[in-house]
Each structure stands twice: as structure tokens, then as C-alpha cells.
Design a protein around this motif. Structure first.
Motif, PDB file in Angstrom:
ATOM      1  N   MET A   1       0.838  -1.193   0.000  1.00 12.24           N
ATOM      2  CA  MET A   1       0.000   0.000   0.000  1.00 12.24           C
ATOM      3  C   MET A   1       0.884   1.258   0.000  1.00 12.24           C
ATOM      4  SD  MET A   1      -2.878   1.250   2.774  1.00 12.24           S
ATOM      5  CE  MET A   1      -1.639   1.478   4.067  1.00 12.24           C
ATOM      6  N   ARG A   2       0.529   2.199  -0.853  1.00 12.36           N
ATOM      7  CA  ARG A   2       1.297   3.437  -0.936  1.00 12.36           C
ATOM      8  C   ARG A   2       0.819   4.419   0.138  1.00 12.36           C
ATOM      9  NH1 ARG A   2       4.636   6.176  -4.052  1.00 12.36           N
ATOM     10  NH2 ARG A   2       4.475   8.458  -4.160  1.00 12.36           N
ATOM     11  N   ILE A   3       1.770   4.929   0.906  1.00 11.58           N
ATOM     12  CA  ILE A   3       1.460   5.905   1.951  1.00 11.58           C
ATOM     13  C   ILE A   3       1.421   7.298   1.329  1.00 11.58           C
ATOM     14  CG2 ILE A   3       2.098   6.812   4.201  1.00 11.58           C
ATOM     15  CD1 ILE A   3       1.401   3.849   4.183  1.00 11.58           C
ATOM     16  N   THR A   4       0.410   8.069   1.678  1.00 14.13           N
ATOM     17  CA  THR A   4       0.292   9.430   1.162  1.00 14.13           C
ATOM     18  C   THR A   4       0.359  10.436   2.310  1.00 14.13           C
ATOM     19  OG1 THR A   4      -2.125   9.499   1.352  1.00 14.13           O
ATOM     20  CG2 THR A   4      -1.202   8.582  -0.692  1.00 14.13           C
ATOM     21  N   ALA A   5       0.635  11.690   1.945  1.00 14.85           N
ATOM     22  CA  ALA A   5       0.688  12.753   2.960  1.00 14.85           C
ATOM     23  C   ALA A   5      -0.671  12.957   3.604  1.00 14.85           C
ATOM     24  CB  ALA A   5       1.165  14.057   2.305  1.00 14.85           C
ATOM     25  N   ASP A   6      -1.744  12.709   2.836  1.00 12.74           N
ATOM     26  CA  ASP A   6      -3.097  12.855   3.391  1.00 12.74           C
ATOM     27  C   ASP A   6      -3.346  11.826   4.489  1.00 12.74           C
ATOM     28  OD1 ASP A   6      -4.705  13.727   0.229  1.00 12.74           O
ATOM     29  OD2 ASP A   6      -3.647  14.952   1.720  1.00 12.74           O
ATOM     30  N   MET A   7      -2.797  10.628   4.318  1.00  8.74           N
ATOM     31  CA  MET A   7      -2.962   9.598   5.346  1.00  8.74           C
ATOM     32  C   MET A   7      -2.246  10.001   6.632  1.00  8.74           C
ATOM     33  SD  MET A   7      -2.409   6.278   2.850  1.00  8.74           S
ATOM     34  CE  MET A   7      -2.411   5.102   4.194  1.00  8.74           C
ATOM     35  N   VAL A   8      -1.060  10.582   6.488  1.00  8.85           N
ATOM     36  CA  VAL A   8      -0.309  11.047   7.659  1.00  8.85           C
ATOM     37  C   VAL A   8      -1.056  12.199   8.336  1.00  8.85           C
ATOM     38  CG1 VAL A   8       1.848  12.069   8.462  1.00  8.85           C
ATOM     39  CG2 VAL A   8       1.887  10.324   6.682  1.00  8.85           C
ATOM     40  N   ALA A   9      -1.590  13.119   7.519  1.00  8.31           N
ATOM     41  CA  ALA A   9      -2.332  14.254   8.074  1.00  8.31           C
ATOM     42  C   ALA A   9      -3.565  13.782   8.839  1.00  8.31           C
ATOM     43  CB  ALA A   9      -2.734  15.212   6.956  1.00  8.31           C
ATOM     44  N   ALA A  10      -4.243  12.754   8.293  1.00  5.54           N
ATOM     45  CA  ALA A  10      -5.424  12.215   8.968  1.00  5.54           C
ATOM     46  C   ALA A  10      -5.041  11.584  10.302  1.00  5.54           C
ATOM     47  CB  ALA A  10      -6.108  11.187   8.071  1.00  5.54           C
ATOM     48  N   ALA A  11      -3.913  10.890  10.324  1.00 12.15           N
ATOM     49  CA  ALA A  11      -3.446  10.276  11.571  1.00 12.15           C
ATOM     50  C   ALA A  11      -3.088  11.335  12.602  1.00 12.15           C
ATOM     51  CB  ALA A  11      -2.241   9.375  11.297  1.00 12.15           C
ATOM     52  N   ARG A  53      -0.995   8.208  18.632  1.00 16.79           N
ATOM     53  CA  ARG A  53       0.381   8.667  18.486  1.00 16.79           C
ATOM     54  C   ARG A  53       1.233   7.626  17.769  1.00 16.79           C
ATOM     55  NH1 ARG A  53       1.563  11.170  24.532  1.00 16.79           N
ATOM     56  NH2 ARG A  53       0.512  13.193  24.228  1.00 16.79           N
ATOM     57  N   THR A  54       1.023   6.346  18.125  1.00 17.53           N
ATOM     58  CA  THR A  54       1.789   5.266  17.482  1.00 17.53           C
ATOM     59  C   THR A  54       1.477   5.197  15.999  1.00 17.53           C
ATOM     60  OG1 THR A  54       1.830   3.973  19.525  1.00 17.53           O
ATOM     61  CG2 THR A  54       2.205   2.787  17.466  1.00 17.53           C
ATOM     62  N   ASP A  55       0.184   5.275  15.655  1.00 20.52           N
ATOM     63  CA  ASP A  55      -0.215   5.219  14.252  1.00 20.52           C
ATOM     64  C   ASP A  55       0.378   6.380  13.461  1.00 20.52           C
ATOM     65  OD1 ASP A  55      -3.604   4.022  14.939  1.00 20.52           O
ATOM     66  OD2 ASP A  55      -1.664   2.982  14.858  1.00 20.52           O
ATOM     67  N   ALA A  56       0.307   7.589  14.040  1.00 20.70           N
ATOM     68  CA  ALA A  56       0.827   8.763  13.339  1.00 20.70           C
ATOM     69  C   ALA A  56       2.332   8.669  13.154  1.00 20.70           C
ATOM     70  CB  ALA A  56       0.475  10.030  14.121  1.00 20.70           C
ATOM     71  N   ARG A  57       3.037   8.181  14.198  1.00 17.84           N
ATOM     72  CA  ARG A  57       4.482   8.046  14.092  1.00 17.84           C
ATOM     73  C   ARG A  57       4.866   7.015  13.040  1.00 17.84           C
ATOM     74  NH1 ARG A  57       5.330   5.965  18.523  1.00 17.84           N
ATOM     75  NH2 ARG A  57       5.864   3.862  17.857  1.00 17.84           N
ATOM     76  N   GLU A  58       4.190   5.856  13.058  1.00 22.15           N
ATOM     77  CA  GLU A  58       4.518   4.795  12.111  1.00 22.15           C
ATOM     78  C   GLU A  58       4.196   5.200  10.672  1.00 22.15           C
ATOM     79  OE1 GLU A  58       3.892   0.978  15.129  1.00 22.15           O
ATOM     80  OE2 GLU A  58       2.448   1.382  13.539  1.00 22.15           O
ATOM     81  N   LEU A  59       3.069   5.894  10.467  1.00 20.90           N
ATOM     82  CA  LEU A  59       2.738   6.355   9.124  1.00 20.90           C
ATOM     83  C   LEU A  59       3.747   7.390   8.627  1.00 20.90           C
ATOM     84  CD1 LEU A  59      -1.164   6.641   9.150  1.00 20.90           C
ATOM     85  CD2 LEU A  59       0.234   5.228   7.633  1.00 20.90           C
ATOM     86  N   GLY A  60       4.142   8.291   9.533  1.00 19.28           N
ATOM     87  CA  GLY A  60       5.136   9.292   9.157  1.00 19.28           C
ATOM     88  C   GLY A  60       6.459   8.666   8.782  1.00 19.28           C
ATOM     89  N   GLU A  61       6.869   7.686   9.574  1.00 19.54           N
ATOM     90  CA  GLU A  61       8.128   6.996   9.273  1.00 19.54           C
ATOM     91  C   GLU A  61       8.024   6.221   7.955  1.00 19.54           C
ATOM     92  OE1 GLU A  61       9.480   6.280  13.940  1.00 19.54           O
ATOM     93  OE2 GLU A  61       8.671   4.647  12.744  1.00 19.54           O
ATOM     94  N   ALA A  62       6.860   5.610   7.723  1.00 24.58           N
ATOM     95  CA  ALA A  62       6.671   4.858   6.477  1.00 24.58           C
ATOM     96  C   ALA A  62       6.697   5.775   5.266  1.00 24.58           C
ATOM     97  CB  ALA A  62       5.341   4.095   6.534  1.00 24.58           C
ATOM     98  N   LEU A  63       6.104   6.966   5.413  1.00 24.81           N
ATOM     99  CA  LEU A  63       6.112   7.923   4.310  1.00 24.81           C
ATOM    100  C   LEU A  63       7.532   8.388   4.007  1.00 24.81           C
ATOM    101  CD1 LEU A  63       4.507   9.657   2.307  1.00 24.81           C
ATOM    102  CD2 LEU A  63       4.312  11.408   4.100  1.00 24.81           C
ATOM    103  N   GLN A  64       8.298   8.648   5.070  1.00 30.45           N
ATOM    104  CA  GLN A  64       9.686   9.060   4.873  1.00 30.45           C
ATOM    105  C   GLN A  64      10.507   7.955   4.216  1.00 30.45           C
ATOM    106  OE1 GLN A  64      11.105  10.295   8.721  1.00 30.45           O
ATOM    107  NE2 GLN A  64       9.914  12.193   8.728  1.00 30.45           N
ATOM    108  N   ALA A  65      10.301   6.717   4.650  1.00 24.70           N
ATOM    109  CA  ALA A  65      11.036   5.592   4.069  1.00 24.70           C
ATOM    110  C   ALA A  65      10.655   5.404   2.605  1.00 24.70           C
ATOM    111  CB  ALA A  65      10.744   4.316   4.863  1.00 24.70           C
ATOM    112  N   GLN A  66       9.378   5.559   2.322  1.00 26.86           N
ATOM    113  CA  GLN A  66       8.895   5.435   0.947  1.00 26.86           C
ATOM    114  C   GLN A  66       9.521   6.494   0.050  1.00 26.86           C
ATOM    115  OE1 GLN A  66       4.511   4.725  -0.013  1.00 26.86           O
ATOM    116  NE2 GLN A  66       4.712   6.903  -0.484  1.00 26.86           N
ATOM    117  N   ALA A  67       9.529   7.747   0.559  1.00 33.75           N
ATOM    118  CA  ALA A  67      10.110   8.841  -0.213  1.00 33.75           C
ATOM    119  C   ALA A  67      11.604   8.641  -0.413  1.00 33.75           C
ATOM    120  CB  ALA A  67       9.847  10.177   0.487  1.00 33.75           C
ATOM    121  N   ALA A  68      12.286   8.128   0.630  1.00 37.16           N
ATOM    122  CA  ALA A  68      13.729   7.892   0.530  1.00 37.16           C
ATOM    123  C   ALA A  68      14.036   6.823  -0.516  1.00 37.16           C
ATOM    124  CB  ALA A  68      14.283   7.481   1.892  1.00 37.16           C
TER     125      ALA A  68
END
Length: 238
Positions: A1-11, A53-68
Motif C-alpha cells: 500500500m502506498r502511503i500518502t501525505a493525506d494519510m499522515v495528516a489524517a493520523a 500517536r503510534t499510528d501517526a508516528r509509524e505512518l510518518g516513518e513509512a512515508l519518509q522511508a517510501q520517499a527515501a
């Protein structure tokens, strides 16, 4: 599944909502500290906050890893070309924002200089009139008089008092009012400025100088967690 910035914002929005719910649950427990139901409700909300908080942190980290991972496949030139719109926007917006900061700082600097000049003129008048009235035999034992003290000079005209104020005092007064209204309670600058100004120094003046200056609109900052209530909730949840 592709992580998007909107998903992080929602979290992150869910974290905000959960924190709000926690504040309400803490307030309810404060109103009824012996209520088992209120304690259980707070315990449930605390679990929600932790999960959010855990969900938001994990989604943020996943988005960063995806972008990297995506960026690693492209050369720097390609990355800059792909981010051309963002680079142009950053340059344009930051240049405008920096200019606004400098313009505001220039205006504040000029206003503070004008304040100190006005204070110097005020102090000069207080000293001059105090000497004139004292020389006329009018001390501060009546509704009108003047006196030079060790730390301040005072003039009283038909019951209205005017006390001297050094320019540094006016400068600190303005800075302290802005800091108390705009900075977080946890910011050490607030305490530092209050200490320099002196505890209740302004309230102890005998005149109404600055009484006509409007209040600075206050910024509401999040309150620090109430540790006692959290412990109560943890005990109740066991």
C-alpha cells in the motif's frame, strides 16, 4: 500500500482529537475524583491517545522511508528537476516571509526607540517639576507636591501622581507583556523577563502610568499533562 501525505495528516488529526478528548476526560475526573466511571473513561481515552500517536508516528516513518526509496533511484539533477515547483515555491514564499520578519522587526525597533525617547522626556519633566514644587515648599504631604527619592522621583498634582520611569523599565515592561501573552508557560524567556522587571514591581507603583495601554491578545498553548490524573486512571484500569 502506498502511503500518502493525506494519510499522515489524517493520523495527526486523530492525535489532536484524542488529546482533546483526554483533556475533557481529565476535567471530568477533576470534577468527580472519586468516580470509577470517570477514571475508566480517562483510561480508555489515554489508550486512544497512545494508539493514535503510534499510528501517526509509524505512518510518518513509512512515508519518509517510501520517499527515501523513491529518491534513491534518481540522480540529484533528476530530483531537483522533479521538485522544481516545490523549489520555486520555497524560494518565493521564504523570501517573502523573511522580508515580512525584517519589516516587522524594523517597525518594532523604531517603536521601542520612540518609547525610550518618550520615557526620557517624561522622566525629565517629572524631575524638573519635582524640584520646582519642592523648592516652593510643597512636599508629598498633600495633594500637590514633589520629591526626589533614592530610587524614584514623584510629582503629585491635585491628587494625581506621576512617578519616574527609567527607559529600561519601559522597554522591559513592553517585552514582558508581549512574552506573557504570546509565549508558552514552559518558555524560560517568560520567567527571565518577569525576573528582570521585578516581581509585582509595576503593581507597586503609586501612579497609573501605562493604564491606558490595551492588553496584548493572548495565545492559548496546550496545557502540560496532568500526571496525577493519569496515575489515577492507570490504577483504575487495572
Amino acid at each position: 500500500m502506498r502511503i500518502t501525505a493525506d494519510m499522515v495528516a489524517a493520523a495527526e488529526a486523530e492525535v489532536t482529537e484524542a488529546e482533546k478528548a483526554r483533556g475533557e476526560a481529565e476535567a471530568a475526573l477533576m470534577d468527580a475524583p472519586n468516580s470509577t466511571l470517570r477514571a475508566q473513561e480517562l483510561a480508555s481515552v489515554l489508550k486512544r491517545v497512545a494508539q493514535a500517536r503510534t499510528d501517526a508516528r509509524e505512518l510518518g516513518e513509512a512515508l519518509q522511508a517510501q520517499a527515501a526509496a523513491e529518491q534513491a533511484a534518481a540522480t540529484r539533477e533528476e530530483r531537483e528537476k522533479a521538485a522544481g515547483r516545490e523549489i520555486a515555491a520555497a524560494g518565493r514564499e521564504l523570501k517573502a516571509a523573511a522580508g515580512a520578519v525584517e519589516k516587522a522587526a524594523e517597525a518594532a525597533q523604531g517603536a521601542l526607540v520612540a518609547l525610550m525617547v518618550a520615557t526620557e522626556a517624561y522622566d525629565g519633566l517629572v524631575a524638573r517639576h519635582a524640584d520646582v514644587l519642592a523648592a516652593a515648599g510643597l512636599a508629598l504631604d498633600g495633594d500637590t507636591g514633589g520629591s526626589r527619592g533614592l530610587l524614584s522621583t514623584t510629582v503629585r498634582v491635585r491628587g494625581t501622581s506621576y512617578e519616574s520611569l527609567v527607559p529600561a523599565g519601559a522597554l522591559l515592561w513592553v517585552a514582558d507583556r508581549v512574552a506573557q501573552a504570546r509565549l508558552s508557560h514552559m518558555d524560560p524567556v517568560r520567567a527571565s523577563l518577569a525576573g528582570l522587571l521585578g516581581y509585582r514591581a509595576w503593581e507597586q507603583r503609586g501612579d497609573d502610568l501605562m493604564a491606558g495601554v490595551p492588553e496584548v491578545p493572548a495565545v492559548k498553548h496546550p496545557e502540560p499533562p496532568r500526571v496525577v490524573n493519569a496515575l489515577q486512571a492507570m490504577r483504575a484500569s487495572k
